[in-house]
Design an enzyme around this catalytic site. Structure first.
Site, PDB file in Angstrom:
ATOM      1  N   LYS A   1      21.618  -5.239 -26.034  1.00 51.46           N
ATOM      2  CA  LYS A   1      20.749  -6.406 -25.877  1.00 51.46           C
ATOM      3  C   LYS A   1      20.123  -6.765 -27.221  1.00 51.46           C
ATOM      4  CE  LYS A   1      20.096  -5.611 -20.992  1.00 51.46           C
ATOM      5  NZ  LYS A   1      19.399  -4.921 -19.918  1.00 51.46           N
TER       6      LYS A   1
ATOM      7  N   GLN B   1      14.153  -2.101 -18.639  1.00 49.06           N
ATOM      8  CA  GLN B   1      15.484  -1.602 -18.265  1.00 49.06           C
ATOM      9  C   GLN B   1      15.371  -0.708 -17.033  1.00 49.06           C
ATOM     10  OE1 GLN B   1      18.333  -2.598 -19.766  1.00 49.06           O
ATOM     11  NE2 GLN B   1      19.489  -1.415 -18.276  1.00 49.06           N
TER      12      GLN B   1
ATOM     13  N   ASP C   1      15.129 -11.471 -16.237  1.00 54.19           N
ATOM     14  CA  ASP C   1      16.083 -10.814 -15.337  1.00 54.19           C
ATOM     15  C   ASP C   1      16.198 -11.566 -14.007  1.00 54.19           C
ATOM     16  OD1 ASP C   1      17.343  -8.444 -16.319  1.00 54.19           O
ATOM     17  OD2 ASP C   1      15.422  -7.378 -16.260  1.00 54.19           O
TER      18      ASP C   1
HETATM   19  N1  GUN Z   1      19.910  -2.063 -15.100  1.00 54.07           N
HETATM   20  C1  GUN Z   1      21.181  -2.421 -14.732  1.00 54.07           C
HETATM   21  N2  GUN Z   1      21.339  -3.754 -14.808  1.00 54.07           N
HETATM   22  C2  GUN Z   1      20.166  -4.259 -15.239  1.00 54.07           C
HETATM   23  C3  GUN Z   1      19.718  -5.573 -15.511  1.00 54.07           C
HETATM   24  O1  GUN Z   1      20.429  -6.572 -15.364  1.00 54.07           O
HETATM   25  N3  GUN Z   1      18.430  -5.679 -15.955  1.00 54.07           N
HETATM   26  C4  GUN Z   1      17.609  -4.600 -16.095  1.00 54.07           C
HETATM   27  N4  GUN Z   1      16.360  -4.819 -16.508  1.00 54.07           N
HETATM   28  N5  GUN Z   1      17.990  -3.371 -15.849  1.00 54.07           N
HETATM   29  C5  GUN Z   1      19.270  -3.200 -15.416  1.00 54.07           C
END
Ligand code: GUN
Length: 283
Positions: free
Chosen positions: A52, A96, A119
């Site tokens: 990211k 996350q 998200d």
């Molecule tokens: N863990 C797995 N996929 C995601 C996601 O799309 N966003 C976040 N914040 N955590 C994740």
């Protein structure tokens, strides 16, 4: 069989986002900013967070990284989220998932300002998605939709079968396909006669988190197969679809890796830019 190249489409999306950010910041505004919080040392999460950060750098988004100890309290995390909610220079906040067990993920999701929820996990944004007026796109499902669009896959009237009902993928995936006039069936681990249903799918999205769960006998000839799974088996990454066997029957199929995965981050970048534009009243 034709392969859906998620890497190439992701690069295209990120290129478009980078161009837009370049022209917006050329007018003298600050760059968009995404704050990413990781609690603990989960190796897979560390890779996602690193990717990211790299994507932010590539498109011109400022990234702030907060790496918290595995034992950090829920209270401290909520304090940090509150601080970032109030910071006008922060457009997006992402924690996350999964978080360690002393922290309630639902509390975390609801603590993030719905205006910075890139998200699209917050109940407000989930509600907006289901009422047909989404502000932020759920990253992985929206990435799938973009792939289908790029490959001119018609959704209207088609039977779209989603295997998996998670809040992150399965449920929002069904909502997006429905919004495009698909006929949507959502299946899950308790579904009876799963193969009978998946065999009817014109578009099959596998998001059940079990390696090679979708086998060739479960797939209709000519179907479009989308694999959201990332399962680490030994030193291999496997999808939820048995690729080699199913590819022969599919008209289009996403590989793992290099299919849906790269799209998730591209949509995250897009959501961060959307949030920035909302903040500056640009649209
Ligand atoms: N863990 C797995 N996929 C995601 C996601 O799309 N966003 C976040 N914040 N955590 C994740």
């Amino acid at each position: 069989m034709n392969l859906i190249d998620g890497k190439a489409i992701s690069a295209k999306c990120k290129g478009e986002i980078a161009d837009e950010i370049k022209s917006l910041t050329a007018e003298g505004r600050r760059a968009p900013c995404l704050a990413v919080i990781l609690v603990g040392n989960d190796p897979a999460s560390q890779v996602y967070v690193r990717n990211k950060k790299r994507a932010c750098e590539a498109v011109g988004i400022t990234s702030l990284e907060y790496l918290l100890d595995e034992n950090e309290s829920e209270e401290k995390l909520l304090e940090l989220i509150d601080f970032l909610n109030k910071d006008n220079n922060v457009d997006g906040i992402l924690v996350q998932m999964p978080v360690p067990k002393q922290i309630d993920p639902d509390k975390v999701i609801e603590a993030i300002s719905a205006d910075k929820d890139v998200d699209a996990f917050h109940a407000y944004n989930v509600g907006k998605l289901f009422t047909g007026a989404p502000r932020f796109q759920p990253c992985t499902p929206a990435g799938v939709m973009r792939l289908l669009k790029e490959y001119n896959v018609e959704i209207k009237g088609k039977h779209c079968v989603v295997v998996g009902r998670s809040n992150i993928v399965g449920k929002p995936m069904g909502a997006l396909l429905l919004a495009e006039d698909g006929t949507v069936t959502t299946c899950h681990s308790r579904t009876k006669n799963l193969a009978e249903i998946t065999k009817q799918a014109d578009i099959l999205v596998a998001a059940c988190g079990r390696a090679k769960m979708i086998t060739a006998d479960m797939v209709k000839d000519g179907a479009v197969l989308v694999d959201v799974g990332i399962n680490r088996v030994g030193d291999k990454l496997l999808g939820d679809i048995d690729f080699d066997a199913c590819a022969e029957k599919a008209s289009l199929i996403t590989p793992v890796p290099g299919g849906v995965g790269p799209m998730t981050i591209a949509i995250l970048m897009q959501n961060t830019l959307t949030s920035y534009k909302m903040r500056f009243n640009l649209q």
